[in-house]
Design an enzyme around this catalytic site. Structure first.
Site, PDB file in Angstrom:
ATOM      1  N   SER A 123       0.872  -1.164   0.000  1.00  0.00           N
ATOM      2  CA  SER A 123       0.000   0.000   0.000  1.00  0.00           C
ATOM      3  C   SER A 123       0.918   1.226   0.000  1.00  0.00           C
ATOM      4  O   SER A 123       1.715   1.404   0.922  1.00  0.00           O
ATOM      5  CB  SER A 123      -0.876  -0.031   1.256  1.00  0.00           C
ATOM      6  OG  SER A 123      -1.649   1.145   1.356  1.00  0.00           O
ATOM      7  N   LYS A 149      -1.080  -1.165  -4.478  1.00  0.00           N
ATOM      8  CA  LYS A 149      -2.264  -0.346  -4.185  1.00  0.00           C
ATOM      9  C   LYS A 149      -1.758   1.059  -3.909  1.00  0.00           C
ATOM     10  O   LYS A 149      -0.780   1.240  -3.195  1.00  0.00           O
ATOM     11  CB  LYS A 149      -2.975  -0.948  -2.971  1.00  0.00           C
ATOM     12  CG  LYS A 149      -3.724   0.014  -2.052  1.00  0.00           C
ATOM     13  CD  LYS A 149      -4.542  -0.759  -1.028  1.00  0.00           C
ATOM     14  CE  LYS A 149      -4.706   0.007   0.275  1.00  0.00           C
ATOM     15  NZ  LYS A 149      -5.463  -0.782   1.284  1.00  0.00           N
ATOM     16  N   LYS A 151      -2.941   4.990  -2.615  1.00  0.00           N
ATOM     17  CA  LYS A 151      -3.978   5.770  -1.953  1.00  0.00           C
ATOM     18  C   LYS A 151      -4.392   6.905  -2.882  1.00  0.00           C
ATOM     19  O   LYS A 151      -3.532   7.536  -3.519  1.00  0.00           O
ATOM     20  CB  LYS A 151      -3.425   6.349  -0.640  1.00  0.00           C
ATOM     21  CG  LYS A 151      -3.119   5.282   0.397  1.00  0.00           C
ATOM     22  CD  LYS A 151      -4.404   4.648   0.903  1.00  0.00           C
ATOM     23  CE  LYS A 151      -4.138   3.758   2.103  1.00  0.00           C
ATOM     24  NZ  LYS A 151      -5.404   3.220   2.660  1.00  0.00           N
ATOM     25  N   ASP A 176      -7.153   2.920  -3.271  1.00  0.00           N
ATOM     26  CA  ASP A 176      -7.927   2.973  -2.023  1.00  0.00           C
ATOM     27  C   ASP A 176      -8.197   4.436  -1.676  1.00  0.00           C
ATOM     28  O   ASP A 176      -7.264   5.217  -1.488  1.00  0.00           O
ATOM     29  CB  ASP A 176      -7.127   2.287  -0.900  1.00  0.00           C
ATOM     30  CG  ASP A 176      -7.890   2.216   0.423  1.00  0.00           C
ATOM     31  OD1 ASP A 176      -9.055   2.662   0.476  1.00  0.00           O
ATOM     32  OD2 ASP A 176      -7.308   1.715   1.412  1.00  0.00           O
ATOM     33  N   GLU A 201     -11.005   0.446  -3.719  1.00  0.00           N
ATOM     34  CA  GLU A 201     -11.330   0.183  -2.316  1.00  0.00           C
ATOM     35  C   GLU A 201     -11.968   1.425  -1.685  1.00  0.00           C
ATOM     36  O   GLU A 201     -11.434   2.527  -1.781  1.00  0.00           O
ATOM     37  CB  GLU A 201     -10.029  -0.203  -1.589  1.00  0.00           C
ATOM     38  CG  GLU A 201     -10.201  -0.539  -0.112  1.00  0.00           C
ATOM     39  CD  GLU A 201      -8.873  -1.005   0.515  1.00  0.00           C
ATOM     40  OE1 GLU A 201      -7.948  -1.383  -0.226  1.00  0.00           O
ATOM     41  OE2 GLU A 201      -8.775  -0.971   1.756  1.00  0.00           O
ATOM     42  N   ASP A 226     -13.796  -1.870   2.838  1.00  0.00           N
ATOM     43  CA  ASP A 226     -12.886  -1.970   3.983  1.00  0.00           C
ATOM     44  C   ASP A 226     -13.638  -1.490   5.229  1.00  0.00           C
ATOM     45  O   ASP A 226     -14.207  -2.295   5.982  1.00  0.00           O
ATOM     46  CB  ASP A 226     -11.624  -1.114   3.666  1.00  0.00           C
ATOM     47  CG  ASP A 226     -10.653  -0.964   4.831  1.00  0.00           C
ATOM     48  OD1 ASP A 226     -10.989  -1.320   5.970  1.00  0.00           O
ATOM     49  OD2 ASP A 226      -9.527  -0.450   4.613  1.00  0.00           O
ATOM     50  N   LYS A 250      -9.793  -7.029   7.904  1.00  0.00           N
ATOM     51  CA  LYS A 250      -8.803  -6.600   8.889  1.00  0.00           C
ATOM     52  C   LYS A 250      -9.187  -7.203  10.232  1.00  0.00           C
ATOM     53  O   LYS A 250     -10.313  -7.017  10.700  1.00  0.00           O
ATOM     54  CB  LYS A 250      -8.767  -5.069   8.989  1.00  0.00           C
ATOM     55  CG  LYS A 250      -8.141  -4.399   7.771  1.00  0.00           C
ATOM     56  CD  LYS A 250      -8.104  -2.898   7.895  1.00  0.00           C
ATOM     57  CE  LYS A 250      -7.429  -2.273   6.677  1.00  0.00           C
ATOM     58  NZ  LYS A 250      -7.652  -0.808   6.614  1.00  0.00           N
ATOM     59  N   GLY A 278      -4.110  -4.049   6.055  1.00  0.00           N
ATOM     60  CA  GLY A 278      -3.095  -3.709   7.052  1.00  0.00           C
ATOM     61  C   GLY A 278      -3.430  -2.400   7.733  1.00  0.00           C
ATOM     62  O   GLY A 278      -4.211  -1.597   7.215  1.00  0.00           O
TER      63      GLY A 278
HETATM   64  O1  OSB Z   1      -7.338   1.762   4.381  1.00  0.00           O
HETATM   65  O2  OSB Z   1      -6.154   0.013   4.169  1.00  0.00           O
HETATM   66  C1  OSB Z   1      -6.333   1.126   4.687  1.00  0.00           C
HETATM   67  C2  OSB Z   1      -3.304   2.118   6.811  1.00  0.00           C
HETATM   68  C3  OSB Z   1      -3.931   2.752   7.869  1.00  0.00           C
HETATM   69  C4  OSB Z   1      -5.302   2.872   7.860  1.00  0.00           C
HETATM   70  C5  OSB Z   1      -6.056   2.369   6.798  1.00  0.00           C
HETATM   71  C6  OSB Z   1      -5.427   1.712   5.743  1.00  0.00           C
HETATM   72  C7  OSB Z   1      -4.031   1.621   5.746  1.00  0.00           C
HETATM   73  C8  OSB Z   1      -3.260   1.031   4.662  1.00  0.00           C
HETATM   74  C9  OSB Z   1      -1.883   0.526   5.022  1.00  0.00           C
HETATM   75  O3  OSB Z   1      -3.608   0.991   3.509  1.00  0.00           O
HETATM   76  C10 OSB Z   1      -1.757  -0.927   4.887  1.00  0.00           C
HETATM   77  C11 OSB Z   1      -0.486  -1.438   5.524  1.00  0.00           C
HETATM   78  O4  OSB Z   1      -0.430  -1.606   6.761  1.00  0.00           O
HETATM   79  O5  OSB Z   1       0.469  -1.675   4.779  1.00  0.00           O
HETATM   80 MG    MG Z   2      -8.503   0.612   3.038  1.00  0.00          MG
END
Ligand code: OSB
Ligand code: MG
Length: 358
Positions: A123, A149, A151, A176, A201, A226, A250, A278
């Site tokens: 991510s 992925k 953001k 995402d 996402e 999510d 999660k 994550g």
């Molecule tokens: O939306 O998946 C998410 C991290 C913090 C809060 C929300 C998200 C995330 C990530 C990081 O996308 C995923 C990771 O721990 O590598």
């Molecule tokens: Mg997410």
């Protein structure tokens, strides 16, 4: 614990983690859990400090001194407490680890896992420029990660995705949004269809199932949920409504391994692929994520990556590493299979409490 770099999402920036770890002790030994709540109530209403409060004032008093045959039996004791899944999951996951260690078997096997190696994705947070994003993508692709992925947020979607697609036409790629868009953005999401994304996402509100079903009807790209999925019932409702075609699971958000197993069973039975999300976990949470990712329905690469992408020094030893094939080899030692680095943990600890049966 400082992160090796700033992680930016549509919800804001994180550069340091404040993490709650739990050790549970019974006559049979110890187990360990990590709270996945963030420092601020931006992803979820839960925070590190609300979890501390709910654990010390409600969860632990409800279970201390009780006899449990199975870790999942704790859920009955916790049922009167509404919500606060991340606080409950700390205890629930630690109890699973305790039982696996006591029986001298890997946690993945105790959960019913079927994989000895899990596929990994990364991510990548929002970057200051498209060039620095491309640099990050190149690094992760060369390291072997099986999907990327990124953001996205309003104003940071088409341009970064177009740039990645130009350089990596066949890369398994997804985006995402962490709930940053609304149904007024349907024309934008129609344009994203051309990037052949694996999925988008959580484009819409954190608690929504209805509008996501409307959006899914308007576009070809599969949606993945999510934030609003807190258990198997939410997964069923989302799938029945047509709100998504993929689910990000999660452990903290769903309240622990038992509920993750329920979601796995429902989704496998209904042809819905799932993957492990994550929360910038340290090693203890990461190790639980690896064990969960061995369940049969976790067929897509998750956001479970190497410790070094987040922390210079992790809370476990050895740190989590990723093979050149973009996989993590599931540890076979008892429990979640890593040792805790107590010296590292002690250096980061500024608050500690012990709760005993009366
Ligand atoms: O939306 O998946 C998410 C991290 C913090 C809060 C929300 C998200 C995330 C990530 C990081 O996308 C995923 C990771 O721990 O590598
Ligand atoms: Mg997410």
């Amino acid at each position: 614990m400082p992160l090796v770099g700033v992680f930016e999402t549509s919800m804001g920036c994180t550069s340091e983690r404040r993490i709650l770890l739990l050790t549970v002790r019974s006559d049979e030994g110890e187990g360990y859990g990590e709270c996945t709540a963030g420092e601020d109530p931006f992803y979820s209403h839960e925070t590190t400090d609300t979890a501390w409060h709910i654990l010390s004032d409600f969860i632990l008093p409800a279970v201390l001194g009780k006899t449990l045959q199975q870790p999942s039996e704790v859920n009955r004791l916790l049922r009167p407490i509404r919500g606060h899944e991340m606080a409950k999951a700390v205890l629930e996951t630690a109890l699973w680890d305790l039982q696996a260690r006591a029986r001298q078997i890997p946690l993945s096997r105790l959960l019913g896992g079927v994989r000895d190696e899990i596929p990994c994705g990364v991510s990548i947070g929002i970057q200051g420029s498209v060039d620095s994003l491309l640099e990050k993508v190149r690094t992760e692709v060369s390291a072997g990660y099986q999907r990327v992925k990124i953001k996205i947020k309003p104003g940071w979607e088409i341009e970064p995705l177009a740039a990645i697609r130009t350089e990596f036409p066949d890369l398994p790629l997804m985006a995402d949004a962490n709930a940053a868009f609304t149904l007024e953005d349907i024309p934008l999401f129609r344009k994203l269809d051309r990037f052949n994304l694996m999925m988008i996402e959580q484009p819409l509100a954190h608690d929504d199932l209805v509008d996501h079903a409307v959006l899914q009807n308007e576009i070809d790209t599969p949606l993945c949920l999510d934030e609003p999925i807190h258990g198997a019932e939410d997964a069923r409702k989302a799938v029945e409504l047509g709100s998504c075609r993929v689910i990000n699971v999660k452990l903290g958000r769903v309240g622990g391994h038992e509920e993750a197993i329920r979601i796995d069973r429902y989704c496998a039975g209904n042809g819905v692929p799932i993957w492990c999300g994550g929360m910038l976990e340290s090693g203890v949470g990461r190790a639980h994520n690896i064990a969960m990712s061995t369940l049969p329905g976790f067929v897509l690469p998750g956001d479970v990556s190497a410790s070094r992408r987040y922390f210079a020094e992790d809370t476990i030893r050895p740190p989590v590493t990723v093979t050149p094939r973009g996989t993590i080899v599931v540890p076979q030692a008892p429990g979640f299979g890593y040792d805790l680095d107590w010296e590292r943990i002690r250096r980061a600890t500024f608050r500690q409490a012990e709760f005993n049966r009366r």
